[in-house]
Motif scaffolding. Structure first.
Motif, PDB file in Angstrom:
ATOM      1  N   SER A 892      -3.518  -7.184 -15.681  1.00 27.56           N
ATOM      2  CA  SER A 892      -4.058  -6.001 -15.023  1.00 27.56           C
ATOM      3  C   SER A 892      -3.125  -4.840 -15.294  1.00 27.56           C
ATOM      4  CB  SER A 892      -4.209  -6.223 -13.518  1.00 27.56           C
ATOM      5  OG  SER A 892      -4.648  -5.042 -12.869  1.00 27.56           O
ATOM      6  N   CYS A 893      -3.655  -3.645 -15.227  1.00 31.24           N
ATOM      7  CA  CYS A 893      -2.826  -2.440 -15.384  1.00 31.24           C
ATOM      8  C   CYS A 893      -2.674  -1.698 -14.065  1.00 31.24           C
ATOM      9  CB  CYS A 893      -3.412  -1.520 -16.438  1.00 31.24           C
ATOM     10  SG  CYS A 893      -5.071  -0.900 -16.045  1.00 31.24           S
ATOM     11  N   VAL A 894      -3.184  -2.258 -12.992  1.00 32.43           N
ATOM     12  CA  VAL A 894      -3.146  -1.579 -11.702  1.00 32.43           C
ATOM     13  C   VAL A 894      -2.795  -2.585 -10.614  1.00 32.43           C
ATOM     14  CG1 VAL A 894      -5.631  -1.918 -11.363  1.00 32.43           C
ATOM     15  CG2 VAL A 894      -4.453  -0.119 -10.091  1.00 32.43           C
ATOM     16  N   VAL A 895      -2.056  -2.118  -9.632  1.00 31.59           N
ATOM     17  CA  VAL A 895      -1.690  -2.946  -8.489  1.00 31.59           C
ATOM     18  C   VAL A 895      -1.712  -2.061  -7.248  1.00 31.59           C
ATOM     19  CG1 VAL A 895       0.772  -2.539  -8.828  1.00 31.59           C
ATOM     20  CG2 VAL A 895       0.028  -4.535  -7.558  1.00 31.59           C
ATOM     21  N   VAL A 896      -2.148  -2.616  -6.138  1.00 29.57           N
ATOM     22  CA  VAL A 896      -2.256  -1.893  -4.865  1.00 29.57           C
ATOM     23  C   VAL A 896      -1.188  -2.405  -3.918  1.00 29.57           C
ATOM     24  CG1 VAL A 896      -3.750  -1.308  -2.930  1.00 29.57           C
ATOM     25  CG2 VAL A 896      -4.727  -1.591  -5.216  1.00 29.57           C
ATOM     26  N   GLY A 897      -0.454  -1.493  -3.287  1.00 28.91           N
ATOM     27  CA  GLY A 897       0.596  -1.859  -2.354  1.00 28.91           C
ATOM     28  C   GLY A 897       0.481  -1.106  -1.042  1.00 28.91           C
ATOM     29  N   ASP A 898       1.371  -1.441  -0.123  1.00 31.03           N
ATOM     30  CA  ASP A 898       1.394  -0.838   1.211  1.00 31.03           C
ATOM     31  C   ASP A 898       2.597   0.084   1.352  1.00 31.03           C
ATOM     32  OD1 ASP A 898      -0.881  -2.245   2.036  1.00 31.03           O
ATOM     33  OD2 ASP A 898       0.323  -3.995   2.573  1.00 31.03           O
ATOM     34  N   ILE A 899       2.383   1.210   2.010  1.00 29.73           N
ATOM     35  CA  ILE A 899       3.456   2.163   2.333  1.00 29.73           C
ATOM     36  C   ILE A 899       3.669   2.129   3.831  1.00 29.73           C
ATOM     37  CG2 ILE A 899       4.206   4.569   2.248  1.00 29.73           C
ATOM     38  CD1 ILE A 899       2.281   4.986  -0.079  1.00 29.73           C
ATOM     39  N   ILE A 900       4.924   1.984   4.246  1.00 32.58           N
ATOM     40  CA  ILE A 900       5.261   1.964   5.670  1.00 32.58           C
ATOM     41  C   ILE A 900       6.246   3.099   5.929  1.00 32.58           C
ATOM     42  CG2 ILE A 900       6.194   0.613   7.570  1.00 32.58           C
ATOM     43  CD1 ILE A 900       5.515  -1.908   5.998  1.00 32.58           C
ATOM     44  N   TYR A 901       5.759   4.146   6.602  1.00 30.31           N
ATOM     45  CA  TYR A 901       6.608   5.289   6.929  1.00 30.31           C
ATOM     46  C   TYR A 901       7.477   4.969   8.143  1.00 30.31           C
ATOM     47  CZ  TYR A 901       3.751   8.129   3.776  1.00 30.31           C
ATOM     48  OH  TYR A 901       3.115   8.646   2.679  1.00 30.31           O
ATOM     49  N   PRO A 902       8.682   5.534   8.227  1.00 30.26           N
ATOM     50  CA  PRO A 902       9.558   5.238   9.372  1.00 30.26           C
ATOM     51  C   PRO A 902       9.006   5.717  10.707  1.00 30.26           C
ATOM     52  CG  PRO A 902      10.800   6.175   7.554  1.00 30.26           C
ATOM     53  CD  PRO A 902       9.354   6.351   7.227  1.00 30.26           C
ATOM     54  N   GLU A 903       8.199   6.786  10.693  1.00 28.26           N
ATOM     55  CA  GLU A 903       7.629   7.333  11.918  1.00 28.26           C
ATOM     56  C   GLU A 903       6.139   7.561  11.723  1.00 28.26           C
ATOM     57  OE1 GLU A 903      11.171   9.822  14.133  1.00 28.26           O
ATOM     58  OE2 GLU A 903       9.823  10.891  12.796  1.00 28.26           O
ATOM     59  N   PRO A 904       5.364   7.548  12.795  1.00 24.91           N
ATOM     60  CA  PRO A 904       3.924   7.815  12.659  1.00 24.91           C
ATOM     61  C   PRO A 904       3.670   9.205  12.097  1.00 24.91           C
ATOM     62  CG  PRO A 904       4.412   6.830  14.797  1.00 24.91           C
ATOM     63  CD  PRO A 904       5.727   7.176  14.182  1.00 24.91           C
ATOM     64  N   VAL A 905       2.680   9.302  11.234  1.00 27.01           N
ATOM     65  CA  VAL A 905       2.307  10.551  10.584  1.00 27.01           C
ATOM     66  C   VAL A 905       0.901  10.928  11.050  1.00 27.01           C
ATOM     67  CG1 VAL A 905       1.880  11.703   8.388  1.00 27.01           C
ATOM     68  CG2 VAL A 905       3.734  10.031   8.586  1.00 27.01           C
ATOM     69  N   MET A 906       0.721  12.201  11.393  1.00 29.01           N
ATOM     70  CA  MET A 906      -0.586  12.693  11.805  1.00 29.01           C
ATOM     71  C   MET A 906      -1.379  13.066  10.554  1.00 29.01           C
ATOM     72  SD  MET A 906      -2.658  13.213  14.285  1.00 29.01           S
ATOM     73  CE  MET A 906      -1.590  13.194  15.731  1.00 29.01           C
ATOM     74  N   PHE A 907      -2.175  12.122  10.055  1.00 32.90           N
ATOM     75  CA  PHE A 907      -2.984  12.366   8.870  1.00 32.90           C
ATOM     76  C   PHE A 907      -4.200  13.216   9.230  1.00 32.90           C
ATOM     77  CE2 PHE A 907      -0.832   8.328   7.719  1.00 32.90           C
ATOM     78  CZ  PHE A 907      -0.191   8.781   6.573  1.00 32.90           C
ATOM     79  N   PRO A 908      -4.882  13.784   8.218  1.00 34.39           N
ATOM     80  CA  PRO A 908      -6.070  14.589   8.502  1.00 34.39           C
ATOM     81  C   PRO A 908      -7.100  13.809   9.309  1.00 34.39           C
ATOM     82  CG  PRO A 908      -5.391  14.880   6.226  1.00 34.39           C
ATOM     83  CD  PRO A 908      -4.534  13.789   6.782  1.00 34.39           C
ATOM     84  N   GLY A 909      -7.770  14.497  10.211  1.00 32.40           N
ATOM     85  CA  GLY A 909      -8.741  13.842  11.075  1.00 32.40           C
ATOM     86  C   GLY A 909      -8.149  13.320  12.356  1.00 32.40           C
ATOM     87  N   GLY A 910      -6.874  13.701  12.646  1.00 32.18           N
ATOM     88  CA  GLY A 910      -6.241  13.252  13.877  1.00 32.18           C
ATOM     89  C   GLY A 910      -5.862  11.796  13.879  1.00 32.18           C
ATOM     90  N   LYS A 911      -5.604  11.222  12.704  1.00 28.61           N
ATOM     91  CA  LYS A 911      -5.248   9.814  12.596  1.00 28.61           C
ATOM     92  C   LYS A 911      -3.734   9.688  12.565  1.00 28.61           C
ATOM     93  CE  LYS A 911      -9.407   9.053   9.818  1.00 28.61           C
ATOM     94  NZ  LYS A 911      -9.926   8.638   8.495  1.00 28.61           N
ATOM     95  N   LEU A 912      -3.162   9.085  13.605  1.00 25.57           N
ATOM     96  CA  LEU A 912      -1.720   8.880  13.699  1.00 25.57           C
ATOM     97  C   LEU A 912      -1.415   7.454  13.250  1.00 25.57           C
ATOM     98  CD1 LEU A 912       0.865  10.377  14.626  1.00 25.57           C
ATOM     99  CD2 LEU A 912       0.600   9.239  16.838  1.00 25.57           C
ATOM    100  N   SER A 913      -0.644   7.331  12.175  1.00 27.09           N
ATOM    101  CA  SER A 913      -0.386   6.007  11.621  1.00 27.09           C
ATOM    102  C   SER A 913       0.907   6.026  10.831  1.00 27.09           C
ATOM    103  CB  SER A 913      -1.542   5.559  10.719  1.00 27.09           C
ATOM    104  OG  SER A 913      -1.244   4.314  10.098  1.00 27.09           O
ATOM    105  N   THR A 914       1.500   4.852  10.674  1.00 25.66           N
ATOM    106  CA  THR A 914       2.701   4.696   9.850  1.00 25.66           C
ATOM    107  C   THR A 914       2.384   4.039   8.511  1.00 25.66           C
ATOM    108  OG1 THR A 914       3.170   2.543  10.864  1.00 25.66           O
ATOM    109  CG2 THR A 914       4.190   4.489  11.864  1.00 25.66           C
TER     110      THR A 914
END
Length: 995
Positions: A892-914
């Protein structure tokens, strides 16, 4: 008491006394022995005694003047390091004055007993004279520098250092600390002109009040602390749903990026992305897209529009078959795509080599002049002994002249001249050892560390001993060696005309030619290396069908060539120094004045970056990638190049975000050599260029318009989209950060260096806070010789007025860390870097750097990421003719991974997640590639791993890498869709299993 003070020799008649000739006085100072002194003095004892008494007044006069000069420097110099230098110069002045007084006192005693046995007094006088004159040159040069600096700043008070801010009603730019900005708005002005950097992680000194937090709040979690410090959310840069990173790799990466962006646009993902972070070759295409979509119209000299040039839209700019794509395909050999342009490139390199070596030769020649005049004036050594002796042989055919070998007594200086040199050297070293030993005993008794003044005293004594050693041993030995070599080898000096000019000229021509050829060789040399499946180098027979070919630009041959050229340049410089020292007395007085004046003027008048390869590189990139769609004169639609000289592409105007296209951020790096700022093995910090802010977390940020208004015109030319593309792609530089190689010194010396010096945001923050102040250093108009010297020695400060900015790959070649600072939920990474198989080392470095720098954790499933390894795919049929490709195929030439931020981030749409998602796409071969790519890969064994040193792509290479990029973009879209579907299935199962 008054009558006592004016008693002889301090009486009115004292001023009427006469002095002997200056030459005789100097000879007496270095006599050392009674026989020499009696031959110098003769029957003029009273005349010499009166001269020595008059000399006491001269000592008092020059001491007071020097103390005043250095005292003003200690008071009014702005930088602490400059003030410390002035204070040390005060101490050195005192030592020089004491040595002069002691010398005169010993000489008076010797004159009083000249007929008896004055050797001891004369020897001590010679020791003191040696110390005095060894310090006189550096002290005089320092006094001139301090005086010139203070006068220039004082006389230019009407143009004091200041920052031209863009936020009214403030008279200067509003500075905010990164800490204060991170805490939230504290005033109506939430978007300051300048954001000062936080304190260095390992700062040993108190930080300024404009950068220190008022009440430090340190989280217990170290990762969270790094996140708050290093990932400041700049005004206007809100968290985003989608971000795209395109990696470095020169024209190879530009071609892949073009295809990938075309595929992402077809899937509507390019329009959804908020940010596009580009590095090096990826920036070629990111800048090309940005300039093709700008609303700024081309105008002639009168300001009239030249053509209608806003036809390209985000939906079709650089579409397959578009005029823009065709223009880049035709200019893929952007550095030189014709014989004329190749000659121009070679001439540009030669010009840089000649200018660099010319300034270097000028510096060595002036140093030799100084040494020649010094040794002529102060008889430490007789340079006349080093001149060639010519013997004339008469033969029947005429006269034959040849240099005769120097006799030993003509080469080696008299032991009497050296006798008084070793005693003070050994005595000073012994004194330093004694002071250090006494301090150690005191430390043992009271348990306290040695005071700073003790350490400074020991260093000062050792430095004085080294200065005397240089004047009495090192320089004479170097001059003797080259004089002897000139006689034996007839290289320099001592040619037939007894001037040394032809020999030095020939050596200079050889050095320039060798440096020019070596610079071109290191830039163009590349080789194919075959690797085993485990990444080890294949054997003599290449490893068979299972080997993987990759193209590299490094080799032990280049290491040897670099060192040989550097040694040749050092040899040439010392030869010029020796030649000038021996023959300076034969020069016309015009040369005595012209050479020092030229050395004083040229380093301040010449912009070093102008004569490097950066302007040429910037112009060639602009000619190939800075185009826009326009209606031509005949009514057809074509690609209209930007006028490089008449149409500046300012970042604040031409890099503004366009609706339907992400904001482009050009990721670069700034060279910083201070360990308290950089991690071990990483002498670089992140630095970025964008339409809103320029800077990085270690240097601070400046609003782009503010930096453009503050910078001088010549430096402002590097605050454009075209220059940002060139700086972000300045891989071949004198400072390479994490990719540090062995050839940086050669690149700096030959001017074959990319990158440029731009204003330091931290310096501008200091000016905006404390200025305008006449004592503060101004922002330079030109990049003086000082900055090229910094590149030669590899020393870069984080507080200097200018910063050396180079390729973003010298910090992070993917741009992933910069994208993580922007807080994106889904990040697409297009990696076309030239990793050596089997693993994606650039990705591994970026993942490690993301945690070290930001505290962000990135995780991939082991079984998924190993599908990127070449040879992991199932063999395709027929196996025998496809064996070579099967060894190179990845599952494969593509791989999907997970990003874990140190603090919750307020993403667009009011979604608070790390949590976020990374979709990593690697430029590699897979069995599902289009047929034309399989055919090209079978023909080109190194595809897609051709060396970054190869920047001359033909149309076949460009088409292949563009098609590969399009395939990678399609694979990324499919992987993202599959990941969304998998997440939906997991969510459905959790809901179904819930009670």
């Amino acid at each position: 008491m008054l009558s006592y003070l004016i008693t002889p020799p301090f009486n009115p008649s004292f001023l009427d006394r006469k002095r002997p000739g200056g030459r005789d006085e100097l000879r007496l100072q270095f006599a050392g022995y009674g026989a020499f002194a009696r031959g110098i003095v003769g029957d003029r004892i009273e005349l010499f005694r009166d001269g020595l008494l008059l000399d006491f007044m001269f000592i008092a006069g020059y001491t007071l003047v020097l103390l005043a000069v250095f005292g003003f420097g200690a008071l009014y110099f702005y930088r602490s390091v400059s003030r410390r230098f002035a204070v040390r110069a005060l101490y050195v002045t005192g030592v020089m004055a004491v040595a002069d007084i002691c010398e005169n006192r010993f000489l008076l005693w010797a004159l009083n007993g000249l007929d008896d046995s004055p050797d001891r007094h004369l020897e001590w006088a010679a020791h003191c004279a040696l110390i005095k004159w060894a310090l006189a040159g550096p002290v005089a040069a320092s006094a001139v520098w301090v005086t010139a600096t203070l006068l220039s700043r004082g006389l230019l008070f009407w143009r004091a250092a200041e920052v031209k801010g863009a936020l009214p009603p403030h008279p200067r730019a509003l500075v905010r600390s990164a800490y204060r900005l991170a805490k939230g708005p504290e005033s109506p002005w939430d978007d300051p002109d300048i954001i000062a950097p936080p304190a260095a992680p390992h700062a040993s000194k108190p930080v300024p009040d404009w950068s220190a937090p008022p009440t430090p709040q340190r989280p217990k979690d170290s990762a969270r602390a790094r996140w708050r410090t290093r990932a400041l959310q700049l005004p206007g840069r809100d968290p985003a749903e989608v971000g795209i990173c395109v990696s470095g790799g020169g024209i190879r990466s530009a071609s892949v990026t073009l295809g990938a962006l075309q595929a992402l646009r077809e899937a509507k993902l390019l329009a959804q992305a908020r940010y596009l972070v580009s590095v090096s070759g990826g920036g070629y295409m990111a800048g090309a897209f940005q300039l093709a979509l700008t609303h700024e119209q081309p105008k002639d000299k009168k300001g009239q529009p030249l053509a209608q040039a806003d036809l390209a839209k985000p939906e079709d700019a650089f579409a397959p078959g578009s005029p823009e794509e065709d223009h880049i395909r035709r200019h893929a050999k952007y550095l030189a795509d014709s014989p004329r342009e190749m000659l121009l490139a070679l001439g540009t390199v030669l010009r840089g080599v000649l200018i660099s070596l010319g300034v270097l030769a000028l510096a060595f020649a002036v140093t030799g002049m100084y040494l020649g005049l010094f040794y002529r004036t102060f008889p430490v050594i007789d340079l006349g002994r080093f001149r060639p002796v010519v013997e004339v042989f008469k033969q029947s055919c005429g006269h034959l002249e040849r240099p005769a070998p120097l006799c030993e007594e003509k080469i080696i200086p008299s032991l009497q001249l050296y006798a008084h040199a070793w005693n003070p050297i050994l005595g000073l070293l012994g004194l330093a050892a004694a002071v250090s030993l006494v301090a150690s005993f005191v430390r043992m008794r009271n348990g306290k560390s040695r005071p700073a003044w003790v350490r400074s005293t020991v260093k000062g004594i050792v430095g004085l001993a080294l200065a005397i050693t240089a004047y009495t041993v090192v320089f004479p030995a170097v001059i003797w060696f080259f004089a002897w070599l000139a006689q034996v080898q007839q290289v320099i000096p001592g040619t037939e005309d007894d001037s040394g000019v032809p020999g030095v000229s020939l050596l200079g021509a050889i050095t320039a030619a060798a440096t020019w050829v070596a610079a071109l060789f290191t830039a163009a040399y590349k080789s194919v290396k075959k690797l085993k499946p485990d990444g080890e180098k294949a054997g003599l027979f290449g490893g068979g069908d299972k080997s993987i070919a990759t193209q590299v630009g490094t080799s032990w041959v280049k290491v040897v060539v670099c060192w040989l050229v550097l040694l040749l340049v050092a040899f040439f410089g010392l030869a010029v120094l020796s030649w000038a020292a021996v023959y300076v007395n034969d020069w016309d007085w015009g040369w005595w004045l012209a050479l020092p004046i030229a050395l004083l003027i040229l380093p301040f008048a010449i912009d070093q970056t102008t004569f490097s390869l950066h302007p040429f590189y910037r112009q060639r990139l602009a000619g190939a990638f800075a185009v826009r769609r326009a209606v031509m004169k005949d009514g057809s639609v074509g690609a209209l190049p930007y006028d490089y000289n008449a149409e500046p592409t300012s970042l604040s105007t031409h890099a503004q975000k366009v609706d339907g296209f992400p904001q482009v951020i050009f990721a670069a790096s700034a060279a910083v050599s201070l360990r308290n700022r950089t991690a071990p093995g990483r002498p670089a910090v992140p630095f970025s260029f964008a339409s809103d802010y320029i800077g990085g977390p270690d240097t601070g940020w400046v609003r782009t318009t503010t930096m453009e208004q503050t910078a001088r015109p010549l430096i402002r030319r590097d605050l454009t989209v075209q220059s940002a593309v060139a700086v972000s792609g300045a891989a071949f530089a004198s400072a390479m950060g994490t990719q540090t190689l062995y050839l940086e010194r050669l690149l700096a010396l030959s001017n074959l260096r990319l990158g440029t010096w731009v204003p330091n945001p931290s310096y501008l923050a200091e000016i905006a806070t404390y200025g305008p102040d006449w004592t503060m250093p101004r922002l330079p108009r030109v990049r003086r010789l000082r900055y090229q010297l910094q590149e030669l020695v590899g020393r870069y400060s984080d507080t200097s007025p200018l910063l050396l900015c180079t390729d973003g790959g010298h910090f992070d070649n993917l741009g992933l860390v910069e994208m993580l600072r922007l807080r994106c939920r889904t990040i697409y990474v297009i990696d076309s870097s030239g990793d050596s198989p089997p693993l994606a080392t650039t990705l591994a470095q970026a993942v490690t750097l993301a945690y070290e720098d930001l505290g962000v954790v990135i995780k991939f499933k082991q079984e998924e990421i190993l599908k990127l390894v070449p040879g992991s795919a199932e063999p395709i049929e027929p196996k025998e003719p496809m064996a070579a490709l099967n060894a190179r195929f990845s599952a494969s030439c593509v791989v999907v991974g997970d990003i874990i931020y140190p603090e919750p981030v307020m993403f667009p749409g009011g979604k608070l997640s790390t949590h976020g998602t990374i979709i990593f796409v690697k430029a590699s071969l897979t069995p599902d590639m289009p047929y034309e790519l399989l055919s090209y890969a079978l023909k080109e064994k190194v595809f897609p791993r051709q060396s970054t040193f190869d920047q001359w792509f033909d149309h076949a290479q460009f088409n292949a890498y563009r098609a590969l990029g399009h395939h990678l973009g399609e694979a990324a879209v499919k992987a993202e869709a599959a990941d969304v579907a998998a997440s939906a299935r997991k969510c459905f199962r959790r809901r179904k299993d819930a009670p």
